[in-house]
Design a protein around this motif. Structure first.
Motif, PDB file in Angstrom:
ATOM      1  N   SER A  46     -82.415 -38.436 -41.366  1.00  0.00           N
ATOM      2  CA  SER A  46     -83.034 -38.729 -40.094  1.00  0.00           C
ATOM      3  C   SER A  46     -82.865 -40.132 -39.605  1.00  0.00           C
ATOM      4  CB  SER A  46     -84.812 -39.284 -39.646  1.00  0.00           C
ATOM      5  OG  SER A  46     -84.973 -37.673 -39.538  1.00  0.00           O
ATOM      6  N   VAL A  47     -82.853 -40.962 -38.023  1.00  0.00           N
ATOM      7  CA  VAL A  47     -82.372 -42.288 -37.875  1.00  0.00           C
ATOM      8  C   VAL A  47     -83.147 -42.593 -36.919  1.00  0.00           C
ATOM      9  CG1 VAL A  47     -79.994 -41.867 -37.530  1.00  0.00           C
ATOM     10  CG2 VAL A  47     -81.193 -41.426 -35.526  1.00  0.00           C
ATOM     11  N   VAL A  48     -84.210 -44.243 -37.074  1.00  0.00           N
ATOM     12  CA  VAL A  48     -84.960 -44.585 -35.720  1.00  0.00           C
ATOM     13  C   VAL A  48     -84.553 -45.377 -35.231  1.00  0.00           C
ATOM     14  CG1 VAL A  48     -87.276 -45.420 -36.381  1.00  0.00           C
ATOM     15  CG2 VAL A  48     -85.671 -43.356 -38.094  1.00  0.00           C
ATOM     16  N   PHE A  49     -84.667 -44.971 -33.776  1.00  0.00           N
ATOM     17  CA  PHE A  49     -84.559 -45.685 -32.008  1.00  0.00           C
ATOM     18  C   PHE A  49     -86.163 -46.357 -32.256  1.00  0.00           C
ATOM     19  CE2 PHE A  49     -80.455 -43.735 -32.532  1.00  0.00           C
ATOM     20  CZ  PHE A  49     -79.667 -44.499 -31.119  1.00  0.00           C
ATOM     21  N   GLY A  50     -85.422 -47.727 -32.642  1.00  0.00           N
ATOM     22  CA  GLY A  50     -87.430 -48.416 -32.415  1.00  0.00           C
ATOM     23  C   GLY A  50     -88.565 -47.760 -32.859  1.00  0.00           C
ATOM     24  N   LYS A  51     -89.446 -47.047 -31.742  1.00  0.00           N
ATOM     25  CA  LYS A  51     -90.206 -45.793 -32.300  1.00  0.00           C
ATOM     26  C   LYS A  51     -90.223 -44.575 -32.656  1.00  0.00           C
ATOM     27  CE  LYS A  51     -94.260 -49.310 -31.973  1.00  0.00           C
ATOM     28  NZ  LYS A  51     -95.669 -50.255 -31.242  1.00  0.00           N
ATOM     29  N   GLU A  52     -89.048 -44.253 -32.756  1.00  0.00           N
ATOM     30  CA  GLU A  52     -88.806 -42.842 -32.160  1.00  0.00           C
ATOM     31  C   GLU A  52     -87.473 -42.578 -33.869  1.00  0.00           C
ATOM     32  OE1 GLU A  52     -89.698 -40.100 -30.648  1.00  0.00           O
ATOM     33  OE2 GLU A  52     -91.958 -41.208 -29.339  1.00  0.00           O
ATOM     34  N   ALA A  53     -87.386 -41.364 -33.922  1.00  0.00           N
ATOM     35  CA  ALA A  53     -87.223 -40.955 -35.656  1.00  0.00           C
ATOM     36  C   ALA A  53     -86.689 -39.692 -34.642  1.00  0.00           C
ATOM     37  CB  ALA A  53     -88.151 -40.398 -36.669  1.00  0.00           C
ATOM     38  N   TYR A  54     -85.602 -39.624 -35.213  1.00  0.00           N
ATOM     39  CA  TYR A  54     -84.962 -38.462 -34.784  1.00  0.00           C
ATOM     40  C   TYR A  54     -84.031 -37.808 -35.892  1.00  0.00           C
ATOM     41  CZ  TYR A  54     -85.460 -40.413 -29.885  1.00  0.00           C
ATOM     42  OH  TYR A  54     -85.896 -40.414 -28.598  1.00  0.00           O
ATOM     43  N   ARG A  55     -83.999 -36.468 -36.335  1.00  0.00           N
ATOM     44  CA  ARG A  55     -83.517 -35.598 -37.233  1.00  0.00           C
ATOM     45  C   ARG A  55     -82.139 -35.135 -36.924  1.00  0.00           C
ATOM     46  NH1 ARG A  55     -87.312 -31.105 -38.875  1.00  0.00           N
ATOM     47  NH2 ARG A  55     -87.073 -30.449 -36.572  1.00  0.00           N
ATOM     48  N   GLU A  56     -81.290 -35.732 -37.645  1.00  0.00           N
ATOM     49  CA  GLU A  56     -79.715 -35.366 -37.098  1.00  0.00           C
ATOM     50  C   GLU A  56     -79.035 -34.427 -37.831  1.00  0.00           C
ATOM     51  OE1 GLU A  56     -76.750 -37.721 -39.395  1.00  0.00           O
ATOM     52  OE2 GLU A  56     -77.017 -36.735 -41.215  1.00  0.00           O
ATOM     53  N   GLU A  57     -78.974 -33.518 -36.776  1.00  0.00           N
ATOM     54  CA  GLU A  57     -77.746 -32.518 -36.792  1.00  0.00           C
ATOM     55  C   GLU A  57     -79.011 -31.658 -36.208  1.00  0.00           C
ATOM     56  OE1 GLU A  57     -74.123 -32.168 -38.800  1.00  0.00           O
ATOM     57  OE2 GLU A  57     -74.935 -33.081 -37.015  1.00  0.00           O
ATOM     58  N   VAL A  58     -80.470 -31.681 -36.011  1.00  0.00           N
ATOM     59  CA  VAL A  58     -80.503 -30.696 -35.540  1.00  0.00           C
ATOM     60  C   VAL A  58     -81.584 -31.458 -34.118  1.00  0.00           C
ATOM     61  CG1 VAL A  58     -83.559 -29.465 -36.086  1.00  0.00           C
ATOM     62  CG2 VAL A  58     -82.190 -30.810 -38.079  1.00  0.00           C
ATOM     63  N   GLU A  59     -82.436 -32.685 -34.075  1.00  0.00           N
ATOM     64  CA  GLU A  59     -82.785 -33.301 -32.956  1.00  0.00           C
ATOM     65  C   GLU A  59     -81.755 -34.437 -31.772  1.00  0.00           C
ATOM     66  OE1 GLU A  59     -87.572 -33.369 -33.782  1.00  0.00           O
ATOM     67  OE2 GLU A  59     -86.038 -34.893 -34.710  1.00  0.00           O
ATOM     68  N   LEU A  60     -80.489 -34.423 -32.815  1.00  0.00           N
ATOM     69  CA  LEU A  60     -79.821 -35.792 -32.683  1.00  0.00           C
ATOM     70  C   LEU A  60     -78.416 -34.917 -32.713  1.00  0.00           C
ATOM     71  CD1 LEU A  60     -79.371 -38.454 -30.847  1.00  0.00           C
ATOM     72  CD2 LEU A  60     -79.773 -39.175 -32.925  1.00  0.00           C
ATOM     73  N   THR A  61     -77.647 -34.807 -32.043  1.00  0.00           N
ATOM     74  CA  THR A  61     -76.263 -34.479 -31.790  1.00  0.00           C
ATOM     75  C   THR A  61     -75.337 -35.647 -31.614  1.00  0.00           C
ATOM     76  OG1 THR A  61     -75.835 -34.833 -29.739  1.00  0.00           O
ATOM     77  CG2 THR A  61     -76.031 -31.933 -30.828  1.00  0.00           C
ATOM     78  N   VAL A  62     -73.897 -35.783 -32.991  1.00  0.00           N
ATOM     79  CA  VAL A  62     -73.190 -36.584 -32.685  1.00  0.00           C
ATOM     80  C   VAL A  62     -72.459 -37.489 -31.339  1.00  0.00           C
ATOM     81  CG1 VAL A  62     -71.281 -35.218 -33.229  1.00  0.00           C
ATOM     82  CG2 VAL A  62     -71.245 -36.995 -34.349  1.00  0.00           C
ATOM     83  N   SER A  63     -72.582 -36.643 -30.746  1.00  0.00           N
ATOM     84  CA  SER A  63     -72.313 -37.238 -29.272  1.00  0.00           C
ATOM     85  C   SER A  63     -72.905 -37.990 -28.427  1.00  0.00           C
ATOM     86  CB  SER A  63     -71.484 -35.936 -28.889  1.00  0.00           C
ATOM     87  OG  SER A  63     -73.103 -35.110 -28.413  1.00  0.00           O
ATOM     88  N   ASP A  64     -74.379 -37.295 -28.890  1.00  0.00           N
ATOM     89  CA  ASP A  64     -76.107 -37.884 -28.665  1.00  0.00           C
ATOM     90  C   ASP A  64     -76.189 -39.380 -28.776  1.00  0.00           C
ATOM     91  OD1 ASP A  64     -76.053 -35.809 -26.457  1.00  0.00           O
ATOM     92  OD2 ASP A  64     -77.610 -34.637 -27.803  1.00  0.00           O
ATOM     93  N   PHE A  65     -76.118 -39.464 -30.485  1.00  0.00           N
ATOM     94  CA  PHE A  65     -76.274 -40.641 -31.274  1.00  0.00           C
ATOM     95  C   PHE A  65     -75.315 -42.112 -30.457  1.00  0.00           C
ATOM     96  CE2 PHE A  65     -73.962 -43.480 -33.894  1.00  0.00           C
ATOM     97  CZ  PHE A  65     -75.729 -43.949 -34.886  1.00  0.00           C
ATOM     98  N   TYR A  66     -74.215 -41.361 -30.316  1.00  0.00           N
ATOM     99  CA  TYR A  66     -73.148 -42.653 -30.265  1.00  0.00           C
ATOM    100  C   TYR A  66     -73.911 -43.097 -28.338  1.00  0.00           C
ATOM    101  CZ  TYR A  66     -70.380 -42.316 -34.589  1.00  0.00           C
ATOM    102  OH  TYR A  66     -70.426 -42.772 -35.080  1.00  0.00           O
TER     103      TYR A  66
END
Length: 286
Positions: free
Chosen positions: A29-49
């Motif tokens: 997962s990656v964590v922006f502030g207090k929000e965690a996102y599971r990569e490839e599940v809740e966050l795509t690579v394009s959305d991440f950048y």
């Protein structure tokens, strides 16, 4: 004896290949502030950048919990007798250790953990090799031996636009990051003893790319039958042309295009480029 193949999301294997070879993926997962996102599940690579651009800062990262591994292995125990669980280098993440601990906690299934000692699509090459062996009915010992035999044939090199991301995440020493920034170099990095370390210091991106091409050519001279991958952090058009150029120069090599997803992209930063390869085996064709 049926063997399940498990990896983590940092292998960045395409959904089509995961489905074709029945590969099970546990996300980091990656964590922006207090929000965690599971990569490839809740966050795509394009959305991440895109999010990084809006936030103006990179997030932090988090490995899967032992409980998540336990849950996955318990579910797999309903259909499989053994698991080969392949993960990113234990020198930069505790994911492999978590898998090992979980495997000892689950009854009814025999878990074997393979530390790839690397990450991204080179880790993915190991996963695909294991999955193809498993589909052909190979037992777990044969699969693990095959992966170990491939280890000396794999290499990966990469370069980043800003060493500060690696230094901030503890993946590179402060002194190395300071020197790189001061001299405005484009250092080529690689894995040594499971950790990221400088390989060579190059003054410009153009020269660094040329050096990566030389390293690939040297590898092809030693072993023409390679599978290779070009990896990028939000630079798809740029690397597509590069891949085509390399494929024309090395017809014996099977080339793939991949990316640095959210977790690895957090530590490398946008604009990072990488190249890696591994010997083809009879299972290597997709």
């Amino acid at each position: 004896m049926r063997t399940a193949i498990v990896t983590d999301s940092t292998a960045y294997i395409s959904p089509d290949l995961r489905k074709k070879y029945s590969i099970h993926v546990i996300p980091l997962s990656v964590v922006f502030g207090k929000e965690a996102y599971r990569e490839e599940v809740e966050l795509t690579v394009s959305d991440f950048y895109e999010m990084v651009g809006k936030e103006g800062a990179l997030p932090t990262t988090s490995q899967p919990s032992v409980g998540e591994f336990v849950e996955l292995y318990k579910e797999l125990s309903k259909s499989y007798e053994t698991v080969v669980s392949i993960h990113l280098s234990s020198g930069i993440s505790g994911t492999a250790q978590g898998a090992q601990a979980a495997g000892q906690m689950v009854e009814g299934i025999d878990v074997h953990v393979f530390d790839s000692e690397i990450s991204c699509m080179i880790q993915g090459f190991y996963v695909l090799e294991a999955a193809k062996k498993a589909q052909k009915g190979a037992d777990v010992n044969e699969i693990m031996s095959h992966l170990e035999a491939l280890r000396p044939t794999s290499n990966a090199y990469f370069m980043v636009d800003d060493l500060a991301h690696l230094q901030r995440g503890g993946r590179l020493s402060g002194a190395q990051a300071f020197i790189g920034g001061l001299l405005q170099v484009k250092p080529i990095l690689h894995f040594v003893n499971k950790k990221i370390a400088p390989f060579e210091k190059i003054r410009t991106k153009k020269k660094a790319i040329k050096r990566l091409e030389e390293l690939l050519s040297e590898a092809v001279e030693r072993e023409p039958a390679l599978q290779a991958v070009i990896i990028h952090a939000n630079r798809e058009e740029e690397v597509e042309a590069w891949k085509n150029q390399l494929a024309a120069a090395h017809p014996s090599v099977t080339f793939y295009l991949s990316y640095f997803g959210p977790v690895i992209g957090t530590h490398l930063g946008e604009g990072a480029l990488g190249m890696g390869w591994m010997k083809k085996s009879e299972e290597s064709g997709c």
